[in-house]
Design a protein around this motif. Sequence first.
Motif, PDB file in Angstrom:
ATOM      1  N   GLY A  42    -111.467 -92.773-141.511  1.00 42.97           N
ATOM      2  CA  GLY A  42    -111.310 -92.219-142.696  1.00 42.97           C
ATOM      3  C   GLY A  42    -111.988 -93.054-144.091  1.00 42.97           C
ATOM      4  O   GLY A  42    -112.135 -92.517-145.178  1.00 42.97           O
ATOM      5  N   ASN A  43    -112.613 -94.044-143.639  1.00 40.72           N
ATOM      6  CA  ASN A  43    -113.205 -94.749-144.665  1.00 40.72           C
ATOM      7  C   ASN A  43    -114.817 -95.135-144.106  1.00 40.72           C
ATOM      8  O   ASN A  43    -115.229 -96.102-143.590  1.00 40.72           O
ATOM      9  CB  ASN A  43    -112.722 -96.266-144.534  1.00 40.72           C
ATOM     10  N   LEU A  44    -115.536 -94.171-144.528  1.00 39.59           N
ATOM     11  CA  LEU A  44    -117.106 -93.947-144.093  1.00 39.59           C
ATOM     12  C   LEU A  44    -117.634 -95.384-144.581  1.00 39.59           C
ATOM     13  O   LEU A  44    -118.579 -95.698-144.289  1.00 39.59           O
ATOM     14  CB  LEU A  44    -117.677 -92.898-144.413  1.00 39.59           C
ATOM     15  N   LYS A  45    -117.363 -95.501-145.880  1.00 35.95           N
ATOM     16  CA  LYS A  45    -118.002 -96.562-146.889  1.00 35.95           C
ATOM     17  C   LYS A  45    -117.791 -97.957-146.081  1.00 35.95           C
ATOM     18  O   LYS A  45    -118.555 -98.847-146.484  1.00 35.95           O
ATOM     19  CB  LYS A  45    -117.562 -96.634-148.053  1.00 35.95           C
ATOM     20  N   HIS A  46    -116.773 -98.149-145.147  1.00 35.86           N
ATOM     21  CA  HIS A  46    -116.765 -99.698-144.506  1.00 35.86           C
ATOM     22  C   HIS A  46    -117.695 -99.881-143.417  1.00 35.86           C
ATOM     23  O   HIS A  46    -117.798-100.924-142.920  1.00 35.86           O
ATOM     24  CB  HIS A  46    -115.341 -99.573-143.797  1.00 35.86           C
ATOM     25  N   TYR A  47    -118.690 -98.725-143.203  1.00 35.08           N
ATOM     26  CA  TYR A  47    -119.512 -98.788-142.140  1.00 35.08           C
ATOM     27  C   TYR A  47    -120.817 -98.538-142.495  1.00 35.08           C
ATOM     28  O   TYR A  47    -121.176 -97.716-143.415  1.00 35.08           O
ATOM     29  CB  TYR A  47    -119.167 -97.831-140.708  1.00 35.08           C
ATOM     30  N   PRO A  48    -122.011 -99.090-141.931  1.00 32.02           N
ATOM     31  CA  PRO A  48    -123.380 -98.541-142.169  1.00 32.02           C
ATOM     32  C   PRO A  48    -123.381 -97.211-141.896  1.00 32.02           C
ATOM     33  O   PRO A  48    -122.769 -96.567-140.839  1.00 32.02           O
ATOM     34  CB  PRO A  48    -124.174 -99.483-141.070  1.00 32.02           C
ATOM     35  N   LYS A  49    -124.355 -96.458-142.411  1.00 29.23           N
ATOM     36  CA  LYS A  49    -124.435 -94.912-142.363  1.00 29.23           C
ATOM     37  C   LYS A  49    -125.386 -94.901-141.179  1.00 29.23           C
ATOM     38  O   LYS A  49    -126.397 -95.343-140.979  1.00 29.23           O
ATOM     39  CB  LYS A  49    -125.266 -94.410-143.267  1.00 29.23           C
ATOM     40  N   GLN A  50    -124.540 -94.322-140.254  1.00 29.26           N
ATOM     41  CA  GLN A  50    -124.941 -94.020-138.946  1.00 29.26           C
ATOM     42  C   GLN A  50    -124.401 -92.574-138.308  1.00 29.26           C
ATOM     43  O   GLN A  50    -123.475 -91.915-138.712  1.00 29.26           O
ATOM     44  CB  GLN A  50    -124.574 -94.950-137.603  1.00 29.26           C
ATOM     45  N   PRO A  51    -125.307 -91.829-137.609  1.00 32.28           N
ATOM     46  CA  PRO A  51    -124.658 -90.550-137.238  1.00 32.28           C
ATOM     47  C   PRO A  51    -123.467 -90.472-136.296  1.00 32.28           C
ATOM     48  O   PRO A  51    -122.803 -89.521-136.441  1.00 32.28           O
ATOM     49  CB  PRO A  51    -126.066 -90.048-136.374  1.00 32.28           C
ATOM     50  N   GLN A  52    -123.433 -91.712-135.586  1.00 32.52           N
ATOM     51  CA  GLN A  52    -122.015 -91.668-134.874  1.00 32.52           C
ATOM     52  C   GLN A  52    -120.960 -92.223-135.616  1.00 32.52           C
ATOM     53  O   GLN A  52    -119.812 -92.143-134.902  1.00 32.52           O
ATOM     54  CB  GLN A  52    -122.245 -92.565-133.593  1.00 32.52           C
ATOM     55  N   VAL A  53    -120.880 -92.460-136.867  1.00 31.46           N
ATOM     56  CA  VAL A  53    -119.735 -92.698-137.620  1.00 31.46           C
ATOM     57  C   VAL A  53    -119.319 -91.333-138.446  1.00 31.46           C
ATOM     58  O   VAL A  53    -120.135 -91.172-139.258  1.00 31.46           O
ATOM     59  CB  VAL A  53    -120.104 -94.017-138.519  1.00 31.46           C
ATOM     60  N   VAL A  54    -118.152 -91.041-138.274  1.00 36.01           N
ATOM     61  CA  VAL A  54    -117.633 -89.776-138.547  1.00 36.01           C
ATOM     62  C   VAL A  54    -116.304 -89.746-138.960  1.00 36.01           C
ATOM     63  O   VAL A  54    -115.668 -90.590-138.472  1.00 36.01           O
ATOM     64  CB  VAL A  54    -117.905 -88.487-137.481  1.00 36.01           C
ATOM     65  N   THR A  55    -116.035 -88.636-139.756  1.00 33.78           N
ATOM     66  CA  THR A  55    -114.645 -88.490-140.238  1.00 33.78           C
ATOM     67  C   THR A  55    -113.830 -87.898-139.269  1.00 33.78           C
ATOM     68  O   THR A  55    -114.524 -87.310-138.416  1.00 33.78           O
ATOM     69  CB  THR A  55    -114.619 -87.664-141.707  1.00 33.78           C
ATOM     70  N   PRO A  56    -112.578 -87.712-139.353  1.00 33.42           N
ATOM     71  CA  PRO A  56    -111.794 -86.917-138.322  1.00 33.42           C
ATOM     72  C   PRO A  56    -112.216 -85.592-138.495  1.00 33.42           C
ATOM     73  O   PRO A  56    -112.411 -84.926-137.232  1.00 33.42           O
ATOM     74  CB  PRO A  56    -110.405 -87.328-138.960  1.00 33.42           C
ATOM     75  N   ALA A  57    -112.389 -85.085-139.437  1.00 36.60           N
ATOM     76  CA  ALA A  57    -112.905 -83.477-139.594  1.00 36.60           C
ATOM     77  C   ALA A  57    -114.167 -83.270-139.069  1.00 36.60           C
ATOM     78  O   ALA A  57    -114.326 -82.497-137.971  1.00 36.60           O
ATOM     79  CB  ALA A  57    -112.850 -83.026-140.912  1.00 36.60           C
ATOM     80  N   GLU A  58    -115.133 -84.159-139.207  1.00 34.65           N
ATOM     81  CA  GLU A  58    -116.308 -83.984-138.263  1.00 34.65           C
ATOM     82  C   GLU A  58    -116.249 -84.265-136.924  1.00 34.65           C
ATOM     83  O   GLU A  58    -116.834 -83.343-136.137  1.00 34.65           O
ATOM     84  CB  GLU A  58    -117.356 -85.147-138.942  1.00 34.65           C
ATOM     85  N   PHE A  59    -115.259 -85.003-136.393  1.00 37.54           N
ATOM     86  CA  PHE A  59    -115.176 -85.474-135.126  1.00 37.54           C
ATOM     87  C   PHE A  59    -114.626 -84.315-134.478  1.00 37.54           C
ATOM     88  O   PHE A  59    -115.098 -83.902-133.354  1.00 37.54           O
ATOM     89  CB  PHE A  59    -114.404 -86.629-134.931  1.00 37.54           C
ATOM     90  N   ILE A  60    -113.638 -83.724-135.226  1.00 32.04           N
ATOM     91  CA  ILE A  60    -112.996 -82.477-134.635  1.00 32.04           C
ATOM     92  C   ILE A  60    -113.930 -81.312-134.054  1.00 32.04           C
ATOM     93  O   ILE A  60    -114.107 -80.643-133.069  1.00 32.04           O
ATOM     94  CB  ILE A  60    -111.941 -81.964-135.495  1.00 32.04           C
ATOM     95  N   GLU A  61    -114.818 -81.184-135.158  1.00 27.38           N
ATOM     96  CA  GLU A  61    -116.010 -80.069-135.183  1.00 27.38           C
ATOM     97  C   GLU A  61    -116.725 -80.490-133.921  1.00 27.38           C
ATOM     98  O   GLU A  61    -117.270 -79.618-133.297  1.00 27.38           O
ATOM     99  CB  GLU A  61    -116.826 -79.957-136.416  1.00 27.38           C
ATOM    100  N   LEU A  62    -117.319 -81.698-133.876  1.00 27.59           N
ATOM    101  CA  LEU A  62    -118.208 -82.213-132.870  1.00 27.59           C
ATOM    102  C   LEU A  62    -117.499 -81.992-131.372  1.00 27.59           C
ATOM    103  O   LEU A  62    -118.119 -81.752-130.440  1.00 27.59           O
ATOM    104  CB  LEU A  62    -118.649 -83.656-133.070  1.00 27.59           C
ATOM    105  N   ALA A  63    -116.489 -82.456-131.405  1.00 24.29           N
ATOM    106  CA  ALA A  63    -115.783 -82.389-130.142  1.00 24.29           C
ATOM    107  C   ALA A  63    -115.366 -80.859-129.628  1.00 24.29           C
ATOM    108  O   ALA A  63    -115.627 -80.526-128.496  1.00 24.29           O
ATOM    109  CB  ALA A  63    -114.103 -82.973-130.287  1.00 24.29           C
ATOM    110  N   GLU A  64    -115.039 -79.824-130.706  1.00 21.37           N
ATOM    111  CA  GLU A  64    -114.807 -78.563-130.373  1.00 21.37           C
ATOM    112  C   GLU A  64    -116.237 -77.930-129.751  1.00 21.37           C
ATOM    113  O   GLU A  64    -116.265 -77.157-128.894  1.00 21.37           O
ATOM    114  CB  GLU A  64    -114.520 -77.763-131.510  1.00 21.37           C
ATOM    115  N   ASN A  65    -117.385 -78.342-130.504  1.00 23.07           N
ATOM    116  CA  ASN A  65    -118.619 -77.853-129.903  1.00 23.07           C
ATOM    117  C   ASN A  65    -119.140 -78.437-128.597  1.00 23.07           C
ATOM    118  O   ASN A  65    -119.673 -77.805-128.032  1.00 23.07           O
ATOM    119  CB  ASN A  65    -119.723 -78.378-130.891  1.00 23.07           C
ATOM    120  N   ARG A  66    -118.967 -79.630-128.422  1.00 21.18           N
ATOM    121  CA  ARG A  66    -119.188 -80.370-126.940  1.00 21.18           C
ATOM    122  C   ARG A  66    -118.319 -79.518-126.016  1.00 21.18           C
ATOM    123  O   ARG A  66    -118.885 -79.045-124.847  1.00 21.18           O
ATOM    124  CB  ARG A  66    -118.887 -81.762-127.146  1.00 21.18           C
TER     125      ARG A  66
END
Length: 142
Positions: A110-134
Amino acid sequence: MIYAVIATNVLVSALLTSNPLSATKKVLNLLSSCKVTPLINDEVISEYIDVLHRNKFPFKTEDVDSLISFIQQVGIDTTRTPFPESMPDEDDRVFFEITLTVEESFLVTGNLKHYPKQPQVVTPAEFIELAENRVIDDKSKL
């Protein structure tokens, strides 16, 4: 299989919310249904224990212990791949470095600002979407 490092703030939010449709609760549901394999190490587990047992949270000890025990049972103990650059929040380095170790894994936070910007660093909502698509993509291969 979907591999993910789950930041502590996601677990805290999931346990605090009463909304079963919240993204953090859905992440927890993916974990509990074994659709996501958590990547862990001793440092991550220690942080989970420390934070989730804090008196400021209304969590029952047995619920926290059960969750952590489950994560330890189904999780994969993972080494860290050193990241040579500075981090916005050095305390969160371990989560990011574990993510770097396993190809195609995600860091859910929930804290994207704590990490370098990388495509694998995602919010919970983004992860749910990615997981459902996978999951949909995996079923179409059958």
